[in-house]
Design an enzyme around this catalytic site. Structure first.
Site, short mmCIF file in Angstrom:
data_model
loop_
_atom_site.label_atom_id
_atom_site.label_comp_id
_atom_site.label_asym_id
_atom_site.label_seq_id
_atom_site.Cartn_x
_atom_site.Cartn_y
_atom_site.Cartn_z
N ASN A 346 0.85 -1.19 0.00
CA ASN A 346 0.00 0.00 0.00
C ASN A 346 0.88 1.24 0.00
O ASN A 346 1.87 1.30 0.73
CB ASN A 346 -0.91 0.04 1.23
CG ASN A 346 -1.62 1.39 1.37
OD1 ASN A 346 -1.10 2.32 1.98
ND2 ASN A 346 -2.78 1.50 0.78
N THR A 376 -4.43 0.36 -3.25
CA THR A 376 -4.86 1.59 -2.58
C THR A 376 -6.05 1.29 -1.69
O THR A 376 -6.87 0.42 -2.00
CB THR A 376 -5.28 2.69 -3.58
OG1 THR A 376 -6.55 2.35 -4.17
CG2 THR A 376 -4.25 2.86 -4.69
N GLU A 377 -6.15 2.01 -0.57
CA GLU A 377 -7.27 1.78 0.34
C GLU A 377 -8.62 2.12 -0.31
O GLU A 377 -9.67 1.66 0.15
CB GLU A 377 -7.10 2.59 1.63
CG GLU A 377 -7.02 4.09 1.46
CD GLU A 377 -5.59 4.60 1.36
OE1 GLU A 377 -5.31 5.66 1.93
OE2 GLU A 377 -4.76 3.93 0.71
N ALA A 378 -8.59 2.91 -1.38
CA ALA A 378 -9.83 3.26 -2.06
C ALA A 378 -10.44 2.07 -2.78
O ALA A 378 -11.64 2.06 -3.07
CB ALA A 378 -9.59 4.40 -3.05
N GLY A 379 -9.58 1.05 -3.13
CA GLY A 379 -10.15 -0.15 -3.73
C GLY A 379 -9.50 -0.65 -4.99
O GLY A 379 -10.08 -1.50 -5.67
#
Length: 568
Positions: A346, A376-379
């Site tokens: 990440n 990414t934490e967004a997906g």
């Protein structure tokens, strides 16, 4: 006498007339943008299209005093037409008023576009968010005590929205323990007006965890997609991310509320393949068609990049190498920490973005990067993550999942290496990236979720800030002008990462002139920052110790940073 339902042929004829764009309008369309295929003002021409309405009509349906959630992430997936309509409605009528907003990350350009359109006293009176750095107008309301505000981990907020949809009491998790969101610290509260507790410390099975209490209802969701049919089914084929929009829609629907979706085009019933539909029409109340200038894919630029949506793959050789400066040194050293094949990594916002560029341009120096999966934490899984206004997206991604799903993966330890920003660090290894004093408090974003669960954590940033100038000469680093501000301080403003949460994991602090590690100190009640490496040309007594607010642990010989990172 009841009128007979229109035949399929008649519906298609009416729809064709409805979608027709006058030649003049087509000529006026900005280059590179799809022409606007639907005009909401013509809805009367389409039979049974009750869900399609104007932005003004949709905004007028929002009641006062309710919790509202909005789509978007930094610079992506902004329902700009809907935001403008809500603000115009408020300016003209004073309604809707006293809304609560809950969102994982704000979207905007930090100059009034985006969520800042709603940053008006009286329009909003309470906020729960993970990150709001692109909406400084909200931060102004927080500083002036004009709203209640809680900053919580981005992933926690994502799961809070999901829990409202599912009728649960809220996430129960270790995420946040020991940081400023722990109720023994600040409980995420941001100003004096904020007195209510949304975070509680509880024990389950003898372990301490945090319970994040959710609002009873989220009554409005402002969302966006690509294509809607006349029944309100919405597909996302040109969107760069899914984000939390399905959970946001379910939360509002299951709260008996209102789901409004901005799209760029409308098609007839039965046109969308069910596998393409991300928002089912059963939970969508209104559809608003936006003109291209209010429906950018990302705020970096108008137009559409198919490599972000997965429609095409862009050649990665087009990515330019980083200039030879302190940011490249740091990114290069961090890239070398990808120490085994097939790692899931990440990358955070800001300085860590450079690691993605180094992977694209210097993979030959680290064979492990050839099989790395950047996420990414967004997906987004795979590809090369975008930066700045495209942060959270990825060029040539292998897969897109929802934000809540990605956070589930992260919380379970799915990230092998996390590369995150470094604004301040203290002797115990605590890190602050969320609050810099003087009202500069963009929030923690996904930093807490990621740093507490990744197997290896790299904090990256310059050694000092504010005017730092360096040069690389003959493979050595020279400090031409020292930064005015120390980043390794006796105490951080607040703890976004708690050194005590390392629990034996590898934690490194990578700067342009030195690399530090987090060393456990058995019997001494904690951990300590240890100096591990220095850059060639750097003298510890001259270039490091005088510019720290504490003396790091030094055990034996300090190694030299790898020579290749100081070469062109």
């Amino acid at each position: 006498m009841a009128l007979a339902a229109p035949t399929a042929q008649l519906r298609l004829q009416l729809l064709a007339a409805h979608l027709a764009v006058p030649p003049a309008a087509e000529a006026d369309a900005p280059p590179g943008l799809a022409r606007r295929p639907c005009r909401a003002a013509d809805n009367a021409a389409v039979p049974n299209a009750s869900k399609i309405c104007s932005a003004e009509e949709a905004a007028a349906l929002i009641p006062d005093g309710v919790w509202m959630t909005i789509a978007g992430f930094v610079g992506t997936s902004m329902p700009e037409l809907l935001l403008r309509a809500v603000r115009e409605q408020f300016d003209a009528t004073g309604a809707p008023a006293n809304l609560g907003l809950i969102y994982a990350a704000s979207v905007g350009n930090s100059k009034g576009r985006g969520f800042d359109l709603l940053a008006a006293e009286g329009l909003v009176d309470r906020l729960i968010y993970g990150w709001t750095g692109s909406a400084p107008g909200f931060l102004k309301l927080v500083r002036e005590n004009k709203v209640e505000a809680w900053n919580l981990p981005l992933g926690v907020v994502s799961h809070m929205i999901r829990d409202v949809a599912a009728g649960r009491a809220g996430p129960v998790t270790k995420v946040g323990l020991g940081t400023f969101v722990d109720p023994r610290e600040k409980g995420g509260k941001l100003n004096a007006r904020t007195t209510g507790d949304v975070v509680r410390l509880v024990k389950l099975g003898g372990r301490e965890v945090l319970w994040y209490q959710v609002p009873d209802k989220i009554s409005v969701a402002l969302l966006r997609g690509t294509t809607a049919d006349l029944d309100g089914n919405v597909s996302f084929e040109r969107e760069a991310l899914y984000l939390d929009q399905l959970n946001q829609a379910m939360a509002a629907h299951n709260s008996g509320g209102l789901v409004i979706v901005q799209v760029e085009r409308v098609v007839d019933r039965g046109t969308l393949h069910p596998r393409a539909v991300h928002l089912p029409g059963a939970i969508v109340d209104r559809v608003v068609v936006a003109p291209p200038d209010l429906h950018w894919q990302t705020l970096r630029e108008p137009g559409y990049d198919g490599s972000l949506s997965g429609e095409i793959r862009t050649p990665l050789h087009s990515i330019a190498p980083l200039p030879m400066d302190e940011r490249r040194i740091i990114a290069h050293r961090a890239m070398l920490e990808i120490d085994r094949p097939s790692c899931v990594v990440n990358l955070g916002v800001g300085m860590p973005e450079g690691v993605a560029v180094m992977v694209a341009t210097h993979a030959h120096q680290n064979p492990n990067t050839k099989s790395v999966t950047l996420s990414t934490e967004a997906g987004a899984f795979g590809g090369i993550p975008g930066g700045a206004q495209r942060f959270g997206t990825s060029h040539n991604a292998a897969s897109h999942v929802t934000t809540a799903t990605m956070i589930d993966f992260y919380n379970g330890g799915g990230v092998d290496i996390a590369c995150l920003g470094l604004a301040e660090a203290d002797p115990a290894g605590n890190v602050n990236v969320s609050n810099f004093g003087a009202g500069r408090m963009p929030g923690c974003g996904g930093f807490i979720d990621i740093s507490q669960n990744a197997k290896k954590v790299l904090f990256v940033g310059t050694f000092t800030s504010g005017g730092l100038k360096v040069a690389i000469e003959a493979g050595k680093l020279a400090i031409r002008q020292e930064g005015r501000l120390q980043k390794f301080r006796a105490a951080v403003h607040e703890k976004t990462f708690a050194g005590a949460s390392a629990n034996g994991r590898t934690v490194l602090y990578i700067t342009e002139r030195a690399v530090f590690g987090l060393a456990a100190q058995p019997g001494q009640g904690g951990s300590a920052v240890e100096l591990l490496e220095v850059a060639p040309g750097i003298v510890i007594e001259r270039d490091i110790l005088p510019h720290m607010g504490f003396v790091p642990l030094i055990r034996g010989k300090v190694n030299q940073m790898p020579a290749q990172i100081f070469q062109p």
